[in-house]
Write a protein that holds these residues in place. Structure first.
Motif, PDB file in Angstrom:
ATOM      1  N   CYS A 124       0.874  -1.185   0.000  1.00 55.45           N
ATOM      2  CA  CYS A 124       0.000   0.000   0.000  1.00 55.45           C
ATOM      3  C   CYS A 124       0.900   1.221   0.000  1.00 55.45           C
ATOM      4  CB  CYS A 124      -0.904  -0.008   1.230  1.00 55.45           C
ATOM      5  SG  CYS A 124      -1.868   1.522   1.443  1.00 55.45           S
ATOM      6  N   PHE A 125       0.900   1.963  -1.118  1.00 60.13           N
ATOM      7  CA  PHE A 125       1.807   3.096  -1.205  1.00 60.13           C
ATOM      8  C   PHE A 125       1.045   4.421  -1.207  1.00 60.13           C
ATOM      9  CE2 PHE A 125       1.213   1.634  -5.635  1.00 60.13           C
ATOM     10  CZ  PHE A 125       0.763   2.794  -6.252  1.00 60.13           C
ATOM     11  N   PRO A 126       1.691   5.487  -0.720  1.00 62.73           N
ATOM     12  CA  PRO A 126       1.057   6.806  -0.721  1.00 62.73           C
ATOM     13  C   PRO A 126       1.093   7.418  -2.114  1.00 62.73           C
ATOM     14  CG  PRO A 126       3.273   6.991   0.142  1.00 62.73           C
ATOM     15  CD  PRO A 126       3.035   5.529  -0.112  1.00 62.73           C
ATOM     16  N   MET A 127       0.000   8.083  -2.477  1.00 63.36           N
ATOM     17  CA  MET A 127      -0.064   8.830  -3.733  1.00 63.36           C
ATOM     18  C   MET A 127      -0.017  10.320  -3.397  1.00 63.36           C
ATOM     19  SD  MET A 127      -2.915   6.665  -5.927  1.00 63.36           S
ATOM     20  CE  MET A 127      -4.224   6.830  -4.706  1.00 63.36           C
ATOM     21  N   VAL A 128       1.105  10.956  -3.682  1.00 60.68           N
ATOM     22  CA  VAL A 128       1.343  12.366  -3.371  1.00 60.68           C
ATOM     23  C   VAL A 128       2.388  12.886  -4.369  1.00 60.68           C
ATOM     24  CG1 VAL A 128       2.110  13.995  -1.597  1.00 60.68           C
ATOM     25  CG2 VAL A 128       1.023  11.882  -0.893  1.00 60.68           C
ATOM     26  N   PRO A 188      -0.970  23.273  -5.969  1.00 63.51           N
ATOM     27  CA  PRO A 188      -2.072  22.306  -5.902  1.00 63.51           C
ATOM     28  C   PRO A 188      -1.548  20.951  -5.437  1.00 63.51           C
ATOM     29  CG  PRO A 188      -1.329  22.504  -8.157  1.00 63.51           C
ATOM     30  CD  PRO A 188      -0.507  23.481  -7.345  1.00 63.51           C
ATOM     31  N   ALA A 189      -2.393  20.202  -4.748  1.00 66.13           N
ATOM     32  CA  ALA A 189      -1.958  18.901  -4.241  1.00 66.13           C
ATOM     33  C   ALA A 189      -3.148  17.958  -4.113  1.00 66.13           C
ATOM     34  CB  ALA A 189      -1.264  19.049  -2.891  1.00 66.13           C
ATOM     35  N   GLN A 190      -2.830  16.683  -4.210  1.00 65.80           N
ATOM     36  CA  GLN A 190      -3.749  15.596  -3.862  1.00 65.80           C
ATOM     37  C   GLN A 190      -2.978  14.625  -2.979  1.00 65.80           C
ATOM     38  OE1 GLN A 190      -4.794  14.158  -7.862  1.00 65.80           O
ATOM     39  NE2 GLN A 190      -6.918  14.688  -7.428  1.00 65.80           N
ATOM     40  N   ALA A 191      -3.728  13.802  -2.247  1.00 63.70           N
ATOM     41  CA  ALA A 191      -3.107  12.771  -1.428  1.00 63.70           C
ATOM     42  C   ALA A 191      -4.079  11.607  -1.278  1.00 63.70           C
ATOM     43  CB  ALA A 191      -2.708  13.329  -0.055  1.00 63.70           C
ATOM     44  N   GLY A 192      -3.515  10.417  -1.195  1.00 61.55           N
ATOM     45  CA  GLY A 192      -4.330   9.221  -1.005  1.00 61.55           C
ATOM     46  C   GLY A 192      -3.444   7.989  -0.912  1.00 61.55           C
ATOM     47  N   TRP A 193      -4.082   6.817  -0.892  1.00 59.40           N
ATOM     48  CA  TRP A 193      -3.367   5.546  -0.734  1.00 59.40           C
ATOM     49  C   TRP A 193      -3.802   4.564  -1.811  1.00 59.40           C
ATOM     50  CZ3 TRP A 193      -5.303   8.431   3.192  1.00 59.40           C
ATOM     51  CH2 TRP A 193      -4.404   8.864   4.191  1.00 59.40           C
ATOM     52  N   HIS A 194      -2.872   3.689  -2.148  1.00 56.19           N
ATOM     53  CA  HIS A 194      -3.101   2.696  -3.196  1.00 56.19           C
ATOM     54  C   HIS A 194      -2.773   1.301  -2.641  1.00 56.19           C
ATOM     55  CE1 HIS A 194      -2.999   0.545  -6.950  1.00 56.19           C
ATOM     56  NE2 HIS A 194      -3.146   1.637  -7.686  1.00 56.19           N
ATOM     57  N   PRO A 195      -3.706   0.705  -1.890  1.00 59.79           N
ATOM     58  CA  PRO A 195      -3.462  -0.637  -1.365  1.00 59.79           C
ATOM     59  C   PRO A 195      -3.869  -1.726  -2.368  1.00 59.79           C
ATOM     60  CG  PRO A 195      -5.488   0.224  -0.441  1.00 59.79           C
ATOM     61  CD  PRO A 195      -4.954   1.287  -1.364  1.00 59.79           C
ATOM     62  N   TRP A 196      -3.076  -2.806  -2.385  1.00 56.55           N
ATOM     63  CA  TRP A 196      -3.381  -4.005  -3.170  1.00 56.55           C
ATOM     64  C   TRP A 196      -3.769  -5.112  -2.183  1.00 56.55           C
ATOM     65  CZ3 TRP A 196      -2.784  -4.607  -8.583  1.00 56.55           C
ATOM     66  CH2 TRP A 196      -2.185  -3.525  -9.248  1.00 56.55           C
ATOM     67  N   PHE A 197      -5.065  -5.449  -2.128  1.00 57.17           N
ATOM     68  CA  PHE A 197      -5.551  -6.477  -1.210  1.00 57.17           C
ATOM     69  C   PHE A 197      -5.622  -7.824  -1.921  1.00 57.17           C
ATOM     70  CE2 PHE A 197      -7.311  -2.571   0.649  1.00 57.17           C
ATOM     71  CZ  PHE A 197      -6.883  -2.715   1.961  1.00 57.17           C
ATOM     72  N   GLN A 228      -8.861   8.839  -2.001  1.00 61.81           N
ATOM     73  CA  GLN A 228      -8.008   9.939  -2.436  1.00 61.81           C
ATOM     74  C   GLN A 228      -8.779  11.244  -2.396  1.00 61.81           C
ATOM     75  OE1 GLN A 228      -7.175   7.671  -6.117  1.00 61.81           O
ATOM     76  NE2 GLN A 228      -8.015   9.424  -7.243  1.00 61.81           N
ATOM     77  N   SER A 229      -8.041  12.360  -2.319  1.00 58.57           N
ATOM     78  CA  SER A 229      -8.658  13.654  -2.066  1.00 58.57           C
ATOM     79  C   SER A 229      -9.242  14.306  -3.308  1.00 58.57           C
ATOM     80  CB  SER A 229      -7.632  14.603  -1.428  1.00 58.57           C
ATOM     81  OG  SER A 229      -6.551  14.846  -2.312  1.00 58.57           O
ATOM     82  N   GLY A 230      -9.108  13.680  -4.458  1.00 57.12           N
ATOM     83  CA  GLY A 230      -9.695  14.209  -5.685  1.00 57.12           C
ATOM     84  C   GLY A 230      -9.652  13.157  -6.777  1.00 57.12           C
ATOM     85  N   PRO A 231     -10.309  13.408  -7.896  1.00 56.19           N
ATOM     86  CA  PRO A 231     -10.352  12.440  -8.982  1.00 56.19           C
ATOM     87  C   PRO A 231      -9.053  12.443  -9.780  1.00 56.19           C
ATOM     88  CG  PRO A 231     -11.485  14.429  -9.633  1.00 56.19           C
ATOM     89  CD  PRO A 231     -11.075  14.627  -8.201  1.00 56.19           C
ATOM     90  N   PRO A 232      -8.860  11.454 -10.655  1.00 59.17           N
ATOM     91  CA  PRO A 232      -7.711  11.495 -11.561  1.00 59.17           C
ATOM     92  C   PRO A 232      -7.669  12.800 -12.350  1.00 59.17           C
ATOM     93  CG  PRO A 232      -8.757   9.339 -11.634  1.00 59.17           C
ATOM     94  CD  PRO A 232      -9.645  10.222 -10.808  1.00 59.17           C
TER      95      PRO A 232
END
Length: 262
Positions: free
Chosen positions: A44-48, A137-146, A234-238
């Motif tokens: 699970c990696f951070p998207m920033v 501008p910024a976004q942040a979120g997580w990308h986990p692989w379950f 995540q804090s916003g869309p692609p």
């Protein structure tokens, strides 16, 4: 730190590992069962400072154009922080804090802080994006692989349960067109709106139910792999840095939290 250089957090019945290289959660073990897909580029990696795809790797902000590496041609994917080593600021038995300056390829002076807190039956993660000078501008979120099948030989499928308000129509370039649809059935590589906060439950029948909640109002679901499913608050869309920017400035941070309970 363990022998592999990971930060190890423990609480009764669960343990997690965080690798400072990329700030990646590499393991989530509950009752001695591993629920995250192992190895690079999984966990699970951070998207920033952005989440998902940025169209053509281009950011237009404040009258200037910035070009980023097209690591998912023709787009730039998942930000920059996962590609660099983070500093380990604090580690306890069940808590850790990591930080990363948004360099060398981000054109603004900023910092990301990631907090992990493990408690019985829950894991909380928080990302804070701060500016040291000019707004950006910024976004942040997580990308986990379950993992779909955490126990070898288990045949019951992993089920995803959620009730989004809408689904972003996905164009031929895999980015939102701006049209909102009634949510469609899987398969998904899609972004969904949840204005009250992301809320998704993963159900491994007869094994575990894990609920993912976040104050982020968007979630991307990706289920195109036979071995894992991604649930990405995540804090916003692609391409949101261009279409729905959240501007960070000194004294005005972007803070996003997710809480996993089981």
């Amino acid at each position: 730190m363990d022998a592999d250089g990971d930060v190890l957090l423990r609480t009764p019945g669960a343990e997690v590992r965080v690798n400072p290289q990329g700030g990646r959660l590499t393991s989530l073990r509950i009752a001695d069962v591993e629920f995250l897909q192992q190895g690079e580029p999984y966990g699970c990696f951070p998207m920033v400072p952005w989440c998902g795809r940025m169209r053509n790797g281009i950011l237009d902000f404040d009258g200037r154009r910035h070009q980023f590496e097209l690591n998912d041609p023709p787009h730039a994917l998942h930000g920059l922080a996962r590609d660099h080593r983070w500093e380990t600021d604090a580690v306890g038995e069940d808590q850790a804090t990591l930080t990363r300056r948004l360099d060398p390829h981000w054109p603004f002076d900023g910092t990301v802080t990631q907090d992990f807190a493990l408690a019985p039956g829950e894991l909380t993660m928080r990302l804070r994006v701060s500016s040291a000078a000019a707004p950006f501008p910024a976004q942040a979120g997580w990308h986990p692989w379950f993992r779909r099948h955490p126990v070898s030989g288990e045949s019951a499928p992993l089920a995803v349960e959620f009730a989004p308000s809408w689904q972003e129509e996905r164009g031929p370039d895999h980015l939102p067109t701006g049209t909102r649809l009634a949510p469609l059935p899987p398969p998904w590589d899609d972004c969904f709106g949840m204005p009250s906060g992301a809320d998704v439950t993963l159900d491994w029948p007869d094994l575990l139910r894990l609920r993912i909640r976040s104050d982020a109002e968007w979630v991307v679901i990706f289920d195109h792999r036979p071995f894992a499913i991604c649930v990405e608050p995540q804090s916003g869309p692609p391409d949101g840095l261009n279409t729905m920017p959240r501007v960070v400035a000194p004294g005005r941070d972007l803070v996003v939290t997710t809480r996993w309970t089981w």
